[in-house]
Write a protein that holds these residues in place. Sequence first.
Motif, PDB file in Angstrom:
ATOM      1  N   ARG A  22       0.833  -1.199   0.000  1.00  0.00           N
ATOM      2  CA  ARG A  22       0.000   0.000   0.000  1.00  0.00           C
ATOM      3  C   ARG A  22       0.868   1.248   0.000  1.00  0.00           C
ATOM      4  NH1 ARG A  22      -5.292   1.149   0.580  1.00  0.00           N
ATOM      5  NH2 ARG A  22      -5.890   3.145   1.466  1.00  0.00           N
ATOM      6  N   ALA A 409      -8.485  -6.230   5.168  1.00  0.00           N
ATOM      7  CA  ALA A 409      -9.204  -4.973   5.338  1.00  0.00           C
ATOM      8  C   ALA A 409      -8.895  -4.023   4.183  1.00  0.00           C
ATOM      9  CB  ALA A 409      -8.832  -4.332   6.672  1.00  0.00           C
ATOM     10  N   MET A 410      -7.645  -3.987   3.767  1.00  0.00           N
ATOM     11  CA  MET A 410      -7.283  -3.160   2.617  1.00  0.00           C
ATOM     12  C   MET A 410      -7.994  -3.635   1.354  1.00  0.00           C
ATOM     13  SD  MET A 410      -3.214  -2.459   2.971  1.00  0.00           S
ATOM     14  CE  MET A 410      -2.543  -1.548   4.352  1.00  0.00           C
ATOM     15  N   GLN A 412     -10.809  -5.250   1.130  1.00  0.00           N
ATOM     16  CA  GLN A 412     -12.226  -4.901   1.189  1.00  0.00           C
ATOM     17  C   GLN A 412     -12.436  -3.412   0.907  1.00  0.00           C
ATOM     18  OE1 GLN A 412     -13.948  -6.183   4.884  1.00  0.00           O
ATOM     19  NE2 GLN A 412     -13.482  -8.350   4.535  1.00  0.00           N
ATOM     20  N   THR A 413     -11.523  -2.577   1.412  1.00  0.00           N
ATOM     21  CA  THR A 413     -11.651  -1.140   1.156  1.00  0.00           C
ATOM     22  C   THR A 413     -11.516  -0.838  -0.331  1.00  0.00           C
ATOM     23  OG1 THR A 413     -10.723  -0.671   3.334  1.00  0.00           O
ATOM     24  CG2 THR A 413     -10.696   1.120   1.720  1.00  0.00           C
ATOM     25  N   ILE A 414     -10.558  -1.507  -0.977  1.00  0.00           N
ATOM     26  CA  ILE A 414     -10.362  -1.295  -2.417  1.00  0.00           C
ATOM     27  C   ILE A 414     -11.580  -1.755  -3.197  1.00  0.00           C
ATOM     28  CG2 ILE A 414      -8.978  -1.986  -4.408  1.00  0.00           C
ATOM     29  CD1 ILE A 414      -6.578  -2.152  -2.504  1.00  0.00           C
ATOM     30  N   GLU A 416     -14.653  -1.981  -2.105  1.00  0.00           N
ATOM     31  CA  GLU A 416     -15.769  -1.060  -1.863  1.00  0.00           C
ATOM     32  C   GLU A 416     -15.627   0.211  -2.687  1.00  0.00           C
ATOM     33  OE1 GLU A 416     -15.791  -0.442   2.298  1.00  0.00           O
ATOM     34  OE2 GLU A 416     -16.531  -2.456   2.785  1.00  0.00           O
ATOM     35  N   ASP A 417     -14.377   0.670  -2.851  1.00  0.00           N
ATOM     36  CA  ASP A 417     -14.165   1.866  -3.662  1.00  0.00           C
ATOM     37  C   ASP A 417     -14.507   1.615  -5.123  1.00  0.00           C
ATOM     38  OD1 ASP A 417     -13.337   3.162  -1.409  1.00  0.00           O
ATOM     39  OD2 ASP A 417     -11.193   2.881  -1.792  1.00  0.00           O
TER      40      ASP A 417
END
Length: 666
Positions: A22, A409-410, A412-414, A416-417
């Motif tokens: 990241r 978690a990263m 999932q964040t990506i 979702e974006d």
Amino acid sequence: MTTSHLNGHVGGGEAGEGEELRGGVAQHREMAVDCPGELGSRTLPVRRSAQLERIRQHQEDLRRRREEDGKQVDLNTSLRLRKLSQNPRVGIDNPTFLSDHAHPPLGSQSTHTLLEVEELLLSLKQVQGCLSDSQSHNDIELVLSLLQKSDFQTALKIHNAVASRMHRPSPPYPHTHHAALLAQEVLLQAAHNKDGLELQHLLSGTHVQALLLAHDIIAEVEMQPEPLPLAGERGVVTQWGGETVKIVRLEKAQDVPLGATVRNDMESVVISRIVRGGAAERSGLLSEGDEILEINGIEIRGKDVNQVFDILADMHGVLTFVLIPSTQSKPPPVKETVVHVRAHFDYDPSDDPYVPCRELGLSFQKGDILHIISQTDPNWWQAYRDGDEENQPLAGLVPGKSFQQQREAMKQTIEEDKEPEKSGKLWCAKKNKRKRKKLLYNTHKNDDFDNEAILTYEEMALYHQPANRKRPIALIGPAGCGGAELRQRLLSSYPERFAGAVPHTTRSRREAEQNNRDYHFVSRQAFDAEQSAGKLIECGEFEKNMYGTSSDSVRQVINTGKICLLSLHTQSLKVLRSSDLKPYIIFIAPPSQERLRALLAKDNKNPKPEELRDIIERAREMEQSCGHVFDAAIVNQDLEKSFTELLRLINKLDTEPQWVPCSWLR
């Protein structure tokens, strides 16, 4: 060279230094040297021709050394010995290299050498592996049996002890380190005759006095007893070429991998990781951060990690490392306890760009038991799969819990974006249209099995159920897969052994129904109190009446000595597992669509194709959301075979300990 971090060291992946997690920090690549085939795909077998050639070369070197001692048999070894021989106290703890009393210095004419039975045994075993005829095998076996006898080995020790004392280096070993003091005594006691005066004159000379003083200084150093090496210590730290180096010698058998990974740091080749179960870890002589200069006389500095792999792939037996010791401060050794965990996710190292050494990555599936033997690196644990300890010589690398949570978690964040806007669209309306018949379900608004956003590992322990307290059996699966039929068959076939929990209901008792036998008839207020207290494993409403199964009802069956059979939905598993009932959960999975149609046809059912697909899809969703807590799974291809397998699994609980969450035993 830099190392990538994600709140700590991550390590490099095979994707190279361009990979980023990241923050855009470059990673390094570790290469496992001498990695077994079960873990790594780059394992190269020892070529038999190369092995035989090494044996012949070793024998030829021994013969030539006896005939032409003092000549340079091996250029690299001789150069190293010449550098080390500048200090008679420097050498490897091995009589075949340097010893201040056992061997003459390089270039002397003595042909006496100390014999090492370990090297001879190893050479004979290597030769035996290269021979094909039985007669030669028998001959070597006879020699091996002779060498392994205690009488022979005792005689060999006596030979080496005598040889070490008989052949001391030249010039002669000093007899005293106080010659100057003796000279003073002679001067005091010299006779007054002509010879005594002449001796007194000679000993009083400045040059003779300086010579005696120099003799005493050197002799005092030479006569100091050399400290004995500690038990198991085979490493020597010395100066070589202006650098402080460590020379270690360890034996690597063919069936025991070296168990180390190396990485490139500019021109250097550095030991990056010591893997449990290998020769490096057992010896305790190699350390993470050590730079490798030579291995068996072959220069390593400047080579790529892949070249180092190829070099070590053909090396067996005694390995001599010349290392620059790591300057990193080493924490005191701590004996780590083995932690047993159940994996709550699938892992394939071949698809992981961040695994520091793909050859050592350990693949596993959801529900597998892993034995974590080292958490020294918090991001990459070393582990064995349950049952693989005998066949897997080296521990494998698995992602640590915190590291796995952070990168998921990263991810999932990506995701979702990237998820497109779906405002105003009821994209899941199709699922909500499913009509249910009379089914008990959990009325909690949150349908997720666990509130934990990211599932990683659960600590486990072995548990053997007591004879008088049987674990309840929970059958999980969508309607139509045969779970209800299997449960009913167990109840009817073995009524003395199995029983069902009496459910609670708020409806009125009907004629011929008996309270506490057919149902626990309770008021709505009492039912709500049970639900608020978290005692209801499952509950639901049908025709304005509430139904549910409480943990107390299950416990009543257990107290009778019987096995309680439950047929539940996945939404009930969280309450069941958080109780003290210690359930054994079996997933009843559907077969293929055609086979499922045939099974339902036996019950005079003719489902539509979309209904069959719906059953299979619901089973897939159950396995995806709750598969990590299933203790076993049965694919119901045939009801008779499935019944036999179900009975076998239940019987196994009486004879074998099972893995259960540690929280159940506290």
